[in-house]
Scaffold this motif. Structure first.
Motif, PDB file in Angstrom:
ATOM      1  N   GLN A  51       0.855  -1.186   0.000  1.00 58.95           N
ATOM      2  CA  GLN A  51       0.000   0.000   0.000  1.00 58.95           C
ATOM      3  C   GLN A  51       0.889   1.233   0.000  1.00 58.95           C
ATOM      4  O   GLN A  51       1.914   1.272   0.689  1.00 58.95           O
ATOM      5  N   HIS A  52       0.471   2.228  -0.785  1.00 59.46           N
ATOM      6  CA  HIS A  52       1.306   3.424  -0.848  1.00 59.46           C
ATOM      7  C   HIS A  52       1.297   4.113   0.508  1.00 59.46           C
ATOM      8  O   HIS A  52       0.226   4.273   1.123  1.00 59.46           O
ATOM      9  N   PRO A  53       2.455   4.547   1.011  1.00 55.67           N
ATOM     10  CA  PRO A  53       2.527   5.109   2.368  1.00 55.67           C
ATOM     11  C   PRO A  53       1.820   6.441   2.552  1.00 55.67           C
ATOM     12  O   PRO A  53       1.612   6.862   3.689  1.00 55.67           O
ATOM     13  N   ILE A  54       1.423   7.108   1.471  1.00 59.31           N
ATOM     14  CA  ILE A  54       0.731   8.394   1.602  1.00 59.31           C
ATOM     15  C   ILE A  54      -0.779   8.226   1.486  1.00 59.31           C
ATOM     16  O   ILE A  54      -1.538   8.709   2.328  1.00 59.31           O
ATOM     17  N   THR A  55      -1.226   7.525   0.462  1.00 59.88           N
ATOM     18  CA  THR A  55      -2.670   7.398   0.221  1.00 59.88           C
ATOM     19  C   THR A  55      -3.223   6.046   0.662  1.00 59.88           C
ATOM     20  O   THR A  55      -4.443   5.878   0.669  1.00 59.88           O
ATOM     21  N   PHE A  56      -2.366   5.111   0.997  1.00 56.58           N
ATOM     22  CA  PHE A  56      -2.752   3.759   1.396  1.00 56.58           C
ATOM     23  C   PHE A  56      -3.482   3.011   0.290  1.00 56.58           C
ATOM     24  O   PHE A  56      -4.175   2.023   0.550  1.00 56.58           O
ATOM     25  N   ALA A  57      -3.338   3.491  -0.949  1.00 51.47           N
ATOM     26  CA  ALA A  57      -3.911   2.778  -2.088  1.00 51.47           C
ATOM     27  C   ALA A  57      -3.049   1.558  -2.399  1.00 51.47           C
ATOM     28  O   ALA A  57      -1.830   1.568  -2.201  1.00 51.47           O
ATOM     29  N   TRP A  58      -3.677   0.488  -2.910  1.00 55.86           N
ATOM     30  CA  TRP A  58      -2.947  -0.733  -3.230  1.00 55.86           C
ATOM     31  C   TRP A  58      -2.017  -0.488  -4.416  1.00 55.86           C
ATOM     32  O   TRP A  58      -2.376   0.183  -5.383  1.00 55.86           O
ATOM     33  N   VAL A  59      -0.819  -1.006  -4.333  1.00 54.61           N
ATOM     34  CA  VAL A  59       0.210  -0.793  -5.348  1.00 54.61           C
ATOM     35  C   VAL A  59       0.220  -1.957  -6.330  1.00 54.61           C
ATOM     36  O   VAL A  59       0.318  -3.130  -5.915  1.00 54.61           O
ATOM     37  N   ARG A  60       0.112  -1.648  -7.611  1.00 54.95           N
ATOM     38  CA  ARG A  60       0.095  -2.679  -8.654  1.00 54.95           C
ATOM     39  C   ARG A  60       1.276  -2.557  -9.615  1.00 54.95           C
ATOM     40  O   ARG A  60       1.489  -3.447 -10.432  1.00 54.95           O
ATOM     41  N   TYR A  61       2.014  -1.461  -9.551  1.00 52.63           N
ATOM     42  CA  TYR A  61       3.102  -1.254 -10.508  1.00 52.63           C
ATOM     43  C   TYR A  61       4.376  -1.977 -10.063  1.00 52.63           C
ATOM     44  O   TYR A  61       4.514  -2.413  -8.911  1.00 52.63           O
ATOM     45  N   ARG A  62       5.301  -2.078 -10.997  1.00 56.17           N
ATOM     46  CA  ARG A  62       6.623  -2.643 -10.734  1.00 56.17           C
ATOM     47  C   ARG A  62       7.685  -1.647 -11.197  1.00 56.17           C
ATOM     48  O   ARG A  62       7.399  -0.727 -11.959  1.00 56.17           O
ATOM     49  N   MET A  63       8.896  -1.824 -10.718  1.00 56.35           N
ATOM     50  CA  MET A  63       9.995  -0.936 -11.087  1.00 56.35           C
ATOM     51  C   MET A  63      10.697  -1.513 -12.311  1.00 56.35           C
ATOM     52  O   MET A  63      11.192  -2.645 -12.292  1.00 56.35           O
ATOM     53  N   GLY A  64      10.745  -0.701 -13.378  1.00 52.84           N
ATOM     54  CA  GLY A  64      11.274  -1.161 -14.656  1.00 52.84           C
ATOM     55  C   GLY A  64      12.677  -0.667 -14.948  1.00 52.84           C
ATOM     56  O   GLY A  64      13.543  -0.639 -14.067  1.00 52.84           O
ATOM     57  N   LEU A  65      12.900  -0.225 -16.179  1.00 53.71           N
ATOM     58  CA  LEU A  65      14.225   0.157 -16.649  1.00 53.71           C
ATOM     59  C   LEU A  65      14.723   1.417 -15.959  1.00 53.71           C
ATOM     60  O   LEU A  65      13.930   2.260 -15.527  1.00 53.71           O
ATOM     61  N   PRO A  66      16.053   1.581 -15.866  1.00 52.58           N
ATOM     62  CA  PRO A  66      16.608   2.785 -15.240  1.00 52.58           C
ATOM     63  C   PRO A  66      16.414   4.021 -16.108  1.00 52.58           C
ATOM     64  O   PRO A  66      16.309   3.930 -17.340  1.00 52.58           O
ATOM     65  N   VAL A  67      16.365   5.173 -15.464  1.00 55.76           N
ATOM     66  CA  VAL A  67      16.202   6.459 -16.156  1.00 55.76           C
ATOM     67  C   VAL A  67      17.566   7.022 -16.524  1.00 55.76           C
ATOM     68  O   VAL A  67      18.506   6.975 -15.720  1.00 55.76           O
ATOM     69  N   ASP A  68      17.674   7.546 -17.718  1.00 54.60           N
ATOM     70  CA  ASP A  68      18.888   8.232 -18.165  1.00 54.60           C
ATOM     71  C   ASP A  68      18.535   9.687 -18.421  1.00 54.60           C
ATOM     72  O   ASP A  68      17.830   9.999 -19.373  1.00 54.60           O
ATOM     73  N   ALA A  69      18.999  10.586 -17.552  1.00 57.67           N
ATOM     74  CA  ALA A  69      18.662  12.010 -17.672  1.00 57.67           C
ATOM     75  C   ALA A  69      19.849  12.837 -18.156  1.00 57.67           C
ATOM     76  O   ALA A  69      19.892  14.047 -17.957  1.00 57.67           O
ATOM     77  N   THR A  70      20.815  12.186 -18.793  1.00 59.28           N
ATOM     78  CA  THR A  70      21.959  12.916 -19.342  1.00 59.28           C
ATOM     79  C   THR A  70      21.636  13.376 -20.754  1.00 59.28           C
ATOM     80  O   THR A  70      20.680  12.907 -21.378  1.00 59.28           O
TER      81      THR A  70
END
Length: 831
Positions: free
Chosen positions: A731-750
């Motif tokens: 559950q998200h620690p702010i809204t307590f909504a159930w979490v369904r997502y996953r962590m994917g590819l890394p971000v490249d901000a260069t």
């Protein structure tokens, strides 16, 4: 009505004639150049010579100068441009041998301006081609600039500017000293050059004319008020007192499950479904108006404040208007009385208190250990408006509507007309509205009905609906007063401005500066923040997309409101303290409440009241680029796009419009599986030379902002609904909504800017952006001037813009100083 439509039609016919004007030379040279470009036997240098001759002869002011001007431009184009920009395969699709010289055509004008700007910036000829001599380049640019300037001057017969919806509403409120909501009755205004107050976009259709008649009726209903005093309510209640239609207690079945009963009321835990509507109040059928409410409350089972939110309107069924009243911090264990003032816009509304940011329960309220709010006694009283309304007294004075005469109506109209028309009026202008009243009185209609008819004519008149700005070299004093007031207040000039205009003193520089400063410190200047910032930074589009709650379960109403509030307060800070406009790019401060601070990962902030905070030296926040509001409006609800964000930075921050993509190039769509980043797809897309021309400029800003997701949160990895790692909580620690997502590819901000400068993240990118201070100042000045004048800017305005920017630069680009420089500028006083 006939007078109104006749006057409008005459104005619009004149406008169309002006904007559609083409002189005989245009009619001849355009087809001639097209025919020559289509004749394969004609040598290309000859075609180019004809085009340049048409351009120069048609646009330069002095005919005797045309041959020498042609000699300066033609050799430059032949030497440095023709090799790449000839024929069907011309680079960038720009075939100089087929380019029209009809500069009354907006697209043709845009292309010639683009040629000028790219040569001026050194982008053309390309770096791998011979560089032109400085003198030859300067002479060619001066020739082309002269032609473009003259053509733009010829196109600048500005359309009469109509009041937009916001301006109309604020104007009638100030004219009659009445609160009235009429925007909903008027059609949506079109946006042009980024703003909805630009004259060219404010046409009037028959449907709009009918809407103005309705808006006038709604306004006058509010001005005159109801025929008798509305029923005043003094309602004292408690959540325990709420009953069903049959008189049985409403919440009995929920006590012990959702709610905990106490001797003072109920303890509620619900942030989601929460049946705490004040149904007893709704049964009293409160009339529309302003109400004052108090709620006695305290937080329980918490060591910090718990947030209470209150909604008003149709909170029970949800089929009619419903609105947020506010969010309030409730201290733990200590009774607090929340006071609020709110307007119910429809009859029969009520109120609903509920928690925010708490975990719900529906089964064990008596033993539930989580934070909640105990709500005690509640009072609602209103409507608070006096009767008869102040607007009625102001309009009628001592006149009794039961005995009113035509002379009385004439006196009222004579007093009102100069305020409505924003200038002195004469008896001839008064007569048509007096005749409307007289005709109604002769038909035995009551005095107040007859007076309303005359007033309705005033509110539907072109003189009220349009901003007339007479003058040859400079606008009139009264037009200047209106221009200033609609710039800073989005409303009509007040008594002080009109008095100075009557005295002929408003255009004195020191007087104009004093008035601009007075207006900026007035509460009515809040309209400048709302309307300018809302359009400059696209805050009005904050609800255009709804984030996918499967990917962003922490997004909620309070976060959205907090994002907007941060940006408005930030803008006010820069304006109020005359901070450098470069503060919009980078700063060591921002404004947050607890909800936004948690989103930004700023620690030790409690409560939903906003405060100014100092950011740590390595913070990615500071400046508008990394504010949640901007990051949300530059993304859709699922993905971010470096292209869209790059376009936003180029157009809204640097003031550099971007051409639309070629029609034969498909859009780059994100990989919804999360297997490939959009950056990787863009790399392939930009291998095409025709695509790289724009993407080399657009993409770097978008890449720098890739570390921020669609709701402005920091990220090191993309979220995905496909394969990926678990985020670490269910559950998200702010809204307590159930979490369904996953962590994917890394971000490249260069990335690397088009000039070859590299950056490693948004912090380094902002430092590179700050080195372009003149471009940033020019872009913002163009936005401000467009908004201030209510017209599109053209090539011929560039010199004026640069003079304003130079003046502001001498004062370290102070933002308040910039506004004063605009008001003091010659272009602010020209028709």
């Amino acid at each position: 009505m006939a007078h109104f439509m006749s006057h409008c039609n005459e104005s619009f016919i004149l406008v169309r004639e002006r904007m559609g004007h083409m002189n005989p030379v245009d009619r001849f040279t355009g087809p001639l150049c097209r025919r020559l470009s289509q004749t394969h036997s004609t040598p290309q240098p000859v075609v180019l010579a004809v085009i340049v001759t048409c351009l120069v002869f048609n646009r330069l002011a002095v005919a005797s100068d045309a041959p020498s001007s042609q000699d300066r431009l033609l050799p430059f184009l032949q030497t440095h441009c023709m090799d790449c920009h000839t024929g069907a395969e011309a680079d960038g699709g720009l075939d100089l041998t087929g380019l029209s010289t009809n500069l009354t055509d907006a697209e043709v004008m845009r292309r010639w301006v683009l040629i000028h700007d790219r040569v001026s910036a050194g982008e053309m000829p390309p770096e791998d081609q011979p560089r032109p001599a400085v003198a030859a380049k300067s002479a060619a640019l001066a020739t082309l600039a002269a032609a473009l300037t003259k053509a733009d001057h010829a196109r600048n017969d500005v359309v009469l500017r109509r009041l937009n919806r916001n301006e109309y509403e604020k104007s009638v409120r100030d004219l009659f000293d009445v609160y009235v909501n009429v925007k909903a009755h008027l059609p949506q205004d079109a946006s042009m050059s980024g703003f909805d107050n630009v004259g060219e976009g404010l046409a009037v259709s028959p449907e709009a004319a009918q809407a103005y008649l309705i808006a006038a009726d709604v306004t006058l209903d509010a001005v005159f008020g109801p025929p008798k005093p509305p029923k005043r309510i003094q309602h004292e209640t408690n959540l325990l007192d709420q009953t069903n239609h049959d008189g049985t207690p409403r919440l009995t079945n929920h006590i012990g499950k959702m709610f905990r009963q106490t001797k003072d009321g109920l303890i509620i835990f619900q942030s989601n479904y929460c049946p705490t509507n004040l149904v007893n109040l709704a049964r009293l059928r409160p009339t529309a108006g302003t109400y004052r409410g108090t709620i006695r409350a305290r937080a329980i089972q918490s060591n910090k404040p718990v947030t209470l939110r209150i909604y008003g309107g149709d909170t029970i069924v949800g089929r009619r208007e419903k609105h947020l009243v506010g969010y309030y911090d409730i201290l733990p264990d200590e009774w607090t009385t929340i006071e609020f003032t709110d307007r119910l816009v429809e009859d029969g509304g009520t109120y609903q208190p509920k928690c925010y940011g708490t975990r719900d329960t529906r089964k064990d309220a008596n033993t539930y250990p989580e934070p909640g709010i105990e709500i005690g006694d509640i009072t609602i009283e209103g409507p608070l408006e006096e009767w008869p309304p102040r607007s009625r007294k102001r309009l009628l004075g001592d006149i009794d509507v039961k005995t009113g005469t035509l002379d009385d109506a004439t006196a009222i109209l004579r007093r009102l007309l100069p305020q409505a028309f924003r200038r002195p009026t004469n008896n001839g202008e008064l007569k048509p509205y007096v005749r409307l009243v007289a005709s109604a009185l002769n038909a035995d209609r009551p005095f107040d009905d007859a007076l309303r008819l005359g007033l309705k004519g005033v509110l539907c008149s072109p003189e009220f609906l349009f901003l007339d700005e007479p003058g040859r070299e400079v606008v009139s004093q009264h037009a200047l007063a209106s221009r200033l007031s609609y710039f800073l207040w989005s409303s009509m000039p007040d008594h002080e401005l009109l008095s100075l205009a009557n005295e002929g003193r408003l255009n004195e520089p020191h007087v104009l500066r004093q008035q601009a400063e007075r207006m900026l410190t007035d509460p009515k200047a809040g309209a400048f923040t709302t309307n300018f910032v809302g359009q400059w930074l696209d805050l009005r589009d904050i609800d255009f997309t709804e984030p996918d709650m499967n990917l962003y379960p922490e997004f909620d109403e309070l976060l959205r409101l907090s994002m907007i509030e941060e940006t408005k307060r930030y803008f006010h800070e820069v304006l109020d303290h005359d901070l450098s406009l470069l503060t919009f790019i980078e700063s060591d401060f921002t404004f947050v409440n607890e909800r936004l601070a948690r989103h930004y990962r700023i620690p030790d902030i409690q409560g939903q009241n906003f405060r100014k905070v100092t950011l740590p030296p390595d913070s990615v926040r500071g400046g508008v680029l990394t504010q949640g509001s901007v990051l949300k409006v530059t993304a859709n609800g699922t993905n971010t796009s470096p292209v869209l964000r790059g376009v936003w930075v180029m157009e809204n921050i640097l003031g550099q419009p971007t051409p639309p993509p070629p029609s034969n190039v498909p859009a780059v769509e994100p990989d919804i599986r999360g297997a490939t980043t959009l950056r990787e797809q863009l790399a392939k897309h930009s291998n095409d030379d025709s695509c790289a021309v724009c993407h080399d400029k657009l993409d770097p800003a978008g890449f720098a902002l890739e570390s921020f997701d669609v709701i402005g949160g920091w990220r090191d990895r993309y979220r995905t609904l496909g394969e990926g790692d678990h985020p670490g909580f269910s559950q998200h620690p702010i809204t307590f909504a159930w979490v369904r997502y996953r962590m994917g590819l890394p971000v490249d901000a260069t990335g690397k800017n088009s000039d070859g400068q590299s950056f490693g993240d948004i912090r380094e990118f902002k430092q590179l952006l700050l080195s372009r201070s003149n471009a940033i100042a020019t872009g913002l000045t163009e936005k401000l001037v467009t908004y201030a004048l209510g017209r599109r800017l053209g090539f011929s305005d560039r010199q004026d813009i640069q003079e304003i920017v130079k003046s502001a630069a001498r004062e370290d680009y102070g933002f308040r100083t910039l506004i004063h420089e605009i008001v003091q500028s010659e272009m602010f006083r020209r028709p």
